[in-house]
Design a protein around this motif. Structure first.
Motif, mmCIF file in Angstrom:
data_model
loop_
_atom_site.group_PDB
_atom_site.id
_atom_site.type_symbol
_atom_site.label_atom_id
_atom_site.label_comp_id
_atom_site.label_asym_id
_atom_site.label_seq_id
_atom_site.Cartn_x
_atom_site.Cartn_y
_atom_site.Cartn_z
ATOM 1 N N ASN A 154 12.138 12.201 -1.894
ATOM 2 C CA ASN A 154 11.758 12.443 -3.281
ATOM 3 C C ASN A 154 10.285 12.089 -3.542
ATOM 4 O O ASN A 154 9.568 12.829 -4.192
ATOM 5 N N VAL A 155 9.887 10.917 -3.045
ATOM 6 C CA VAL A 155 8.540 10.415 -3.324
ATOM 7 C C VAL A 155 7.794 10.212 -2.014
ATOM 8 O O VAL A 155 8.308 9.558 -1.096
ATOM 9 N N SER A 156 6.591 10.763 -1.942
ATOM 10 C CA SER A 156 5.732 10.573 -0.772
ATOM 11 C C SER A 156 4.515 9.750 -1.163
ATOM 12 O O SER A 156 3.957 9.917 -2.263
ATOM 13 N N VAL A 157 4.106 8.840 -0.275
ATOM 14 C CA VAL A 157 2.937 7.997 -0.519
ATOM 15 C C VAL A 157 1.818 8.425 0.427
ATOM 16 O O VAL A 157 1.987 8.426 1.647
ATOM 17 N N ILE A 158 0.678 8.793 -0.163
ATOM 18 C CA ILE A 158 -0.466 9.296 0.604
ATOM 19 C C ILE A 158 -1.547 8.227 0.626
ATOM 20 O O ILE A 158 -2.164 7.935 -0.411
ATOM 21 N N PRO A 159 -1.799 7.580 1.757
ATOM 22 C CA PRO A 159 -2.832 6.539 1.810
ATOM 23 C C PRO A 159 -4.199 7.122 2.188
ATOM 24 O O PRO A 159 -4.314 7.920 3.118
ATOM 25 N N ILE A 160 -5.225 6.723 1.444
ATOM 26 C CA ILE A 160 -6.616 7.052 1.778
ATOM 27 C C ILE A 160 -7.299 5.751 2.176
ATOM 28 O O ILE A 160 -7.336 4.796 1.403
ATOM 29 N N VAL A 241 -2.500 6.081 -2.622
ATOM 30 C CA VAL A 241 -2.932 4.691 -2.487
ATOM 31 C C VAL A 241 -4.284 4.682 -1.780
ATOM 32 O O VAL A 241 -4.415 5.260 -0.699
ATOM 33 N N THR A 242 -5.286 4.063 -2.403
ATOM 34 C CA THR A 242 -6.593 3.914 -1.747
ATOM 35 C C THR A 242 -6.790 2.462 -1.355
ATOM 36 O O THR A 242 -6.499 1.558 -2.137
ATOM 37 N N ALA A 249 -2.210 0.590 4.390
ATOM 38 C CA ALA A 249 -1.899 2.018 4.458
ATOM 39 C C ALA A 249 -0.659 2.264 5.307
ATOM 40 O O ALA A 249 0.199 3.093 4.965
ATOM 41 N N THR A 250 -0.534 1.527 6.404
ATOM 42 C CA THR A 250 0.618 1.698 7.290
ATOM 43 C C THR A 250 1.908 1.249 6.606
ATOM 44 O O THR A 250 2.956 1.893 6.726
ATOM 45 N N ILE A 251 1.830 0.149 5.850
ATOM 46 C CA ILE A 251 3.016 -0.395 5.183
ATOM 47 C C ILE A 251 3.478 0.518 4.051
ATOM 48 O O ILE A 251 4.669 0.773 3.885
ATOM 49 N N PRO A 256 0.841 10.661 6.911
ATOM 50 C CA PRO A 256 -0.220 10.151 7.775
ATOM 51 C C PRO A 256 -1.411 9.660 6.969
ATOM 52 O O PRO A 256 -1.762 10.233 5.942
ATOM 53 N N THR A 257 -2.013 8.567 7.424
ATOM 54 C CA THR A 257 -3.175 8.007 6.736
ATOM 55 C C THR A 257 -4.348 8.970 6.788
ATOM 56 O O THR A 257 -4.647 9.542 7.837
#
Length: 560
Positions: A154-160, A241-242, A249-251, A256-257
């Protein structure tokens, strides 16, 4: 430090000359003593220009300058009360040490006044936040990640991820405000989070971004709703997430970061030219060549490029450009994440802007500054210099200071509101720089903090007996800012103990009354009681605050 010490000496001299000319001095028979102190300060002042060149390589000299700064803080506090004897003795003691440094007296030939610029041009001289040079590929990539469907969650987290100053937040904003993204999502929320964030405060910030009215009694229900929204949202929901930390970012990341790299040389040079040249760069080919070498040292970091370009803006003297290019500070490693370019930019500020900048460390990261409030805040410390004529309003001087710091990228995300009020923020790296500059003089008070006796300016983030105990060894405090709701007992301690207070910021407190003995604060110039909804009356004794310049009562809805 030497440049700050220079303005310290100037201010002491101004106070002394004012006192020497008063009839009261003759009546009390102290005029000769004041003149002796004046001559001592003049002798020290003549050495400060040489000290400025030598302090970087001489730790003891820096300590000596620090002592002089401490004397100034005391001098400001006691000159008005005519307690000159102890100050004179301390200045004599410090002056006696000057021979150890082999300093040579120099005439004052340099001026540190700001350039007066056309105000209409000033408004447009820096790039607005929504205009970014380069980064097209980064922007497209983030937008694609936001728009793509993930069938398995449902929810994806995109780390920058990227180092400080790379523009991570800017890239996130470009995606957040993209027209396609805006129309694709029903609801968008924005919040800035730092290492020591408070969960409740974070939830409030997120809810504010959705224009939801926050009722503290319903906070638990709102929290449950938010959890459901973030973790059990509709298919296709995304969180960006920045962070500077790849471990975070990994957590947090489910995608993919995305590693943000430095800007290409071509885009970096374009950004530099935009901020450094008042007119076309083609008119100054020699400067452009020097600029290319400076850009190379900035290593593709947009924040570094903009701040360095800001200090060179409108300057056409090749020597000044070469001084920046060849400065030894480029050889330093990042100090706590602070870029050498930021330190170099700070070093090039006029001393009055250095003071203004340092005081901004008293406010938390991501704090939204309002220009008119910050100007009144600065005025309380008497650091404004009239640039045009003696009749120039101090508010106009403060307005120029803010625009200068915006131009040099010490402030950012500026927006103009009604009545020409400007709001703006500080980049978190710039805030770190301000903290490092003001260390020892400005301090944040928490349960874990350790305060030194010399501290003059305090911001409170905690409220218990441990905090009150820390105040016992302090006597020179000029600033109190409450960032959390504080008990009346702490306020009473601050008012009774710190008789030299110049700034008292109590906004959003829950006090119903102010202590009547607030009248003892004869130096108080700035009092902020905004958003104290329970307060009904001000004590009559407030009329005895003869030095008061600013009284803020915004949203005191029950005030009679």
């Amino acid at each position: 430090m030497a440049e700050i010490a220079n303005v310290i000496a100037r201010k002491i001299l101004e106070e002394l000359r004012s006192l020497v000319n008063q009839e009261l001095c003759s009546a009390w028979g102290v005029q000769s003593d004041l003149k002796k102190l004046e001559s001592t300060v003049l002798a020290i002042k003549a050495l400060l220009f040489d000290a400025e060149e030598k302090e970087a390589s001489n730790h003891r000299l820096s300590l000596w300058l620090g002592q002089l700064k401490g004397v100034h803080n005391d001098a400001e506090n006691v000159l008005d009360e005519f307690q000159y004897l102890g100050i004179r003795e301390r200045v004599d003691d410090i002056s006696a040490l000057k021979a150890e440094f082999n300093l040579v007296a120099q005439l004052e030939v340099r001026k540190t006044t700001m350039h007066k610029r056309d105000m209409s041009h000033m408004t447009h001289s820096f790039v607005p936040p929504q205009i970014v040079i380069g980064r097209d590929d980064d922007k497209k990539h983030i937008i694609n990640l936001l728009m793509q469907q993930d069938a398995d969650r449902n929810v994806s987290v995109i780390p920058i991820v990227g180092i400080g100053g790379f523009g991570k937040t800017t890239i996130a904003k470009l995606g957040y405000h993209n027209e396609g993204v805006v129309s694709h999502f029903q609801l968008r929320m924005w919040a800035c989070v730092f290492e020591d964030f408070n969960v409740t405060t974070l939830i409030q910030e997120i809810l504010k971004s959705t224009n939801v009215t926050i009722d503290e009694n319903l906070m638990i229900n709102k929290w449950i709703e938010l959890i459901r929204l973030l973790l059990g949202g509709c298919i296709g929901s995304k969180i960006i997430v920045t962070t500077r930390n790849s471990s975070i970012a990994t957590i947090t990341g489910t995608a993919p970061t995305y590693d943000l790299k430095g800007q290409p040389r071509k885009d970096s040079l374009s950004l530099f030219v935009k901020f450094a040249f008042k007119q076309g760069q083609d008119q100054y080919p020699n400067l452009l060549e020097i600029g290319k070498e400076i850009v190379r040292k900035c290593k593709g970091i947009p924040l570094a490029i903009k701040t360095i370009a800001g200090i060179l803006y409108s300057k056409v003297d090749e020597d000044k450009w070469k001084f920046v290019r060849d400065n030894e500070i480029w050889n330093l490693e990042q100090d706590g994440g602070i870029l050498p370019a930021l330190r170099l930019s700070y070093n090039q500020l006029p001393f009055h802007l250095k003071q203004c900048f340092a005081y901004c460390s008293l406010f938390p990261k991501n704090y939204v500054f309002y220009s008119f409030k910050l100007i009144q805040f600065w005025m309380a410390y008497g650091i404004f210099q009239s640039l045009v004529n003696k009749n120039q309003a101090l508010e106009d001087v403060g307005d120029l200071y803010i625009k200068e710091l915006l131009l040099r990228s010490f402030f950012q995300d500026d927006n103009v509101h009604k009545f020409e009020c400007i709001t703006f923020k500080m980049h978190d790296l710039v805030h770190d720089l301000a903290l490092s500059i003001a260390q020892g003089e400005c301090s944040v008070v928490t349960k874990k903090s350790t305060l030194v006796a010399e501290v003059c300016h305090l911001t409170f983030f905690d409220n218990d007996q441990e905090v009150t105990t820390q105040l016992e060894k302090l006597s020179k405090v000029q600033t109190i800012i409450f960032q959390t709701n504080q008990p009346m007992s702490l306020l009473e301690v601050c008012i009774s103990k710190f008789k030299y207070l110049r700034v008292l910021d109590l906004r959003e407190s829950s006090f119903e009354v102010l202590p009547s003995f607030i009248e003892t604060l004869k130096h108080l110039r700035y009092l902020d009681l905004s958003n104290i909804r329970k307060i009904k009356q001000l004590p009559d004794s407030i009329c005895k605050l003869h030095s008061l310049q600013t009284l803020l009562l915004e949203n005191c809805i029950n005030l009679e």
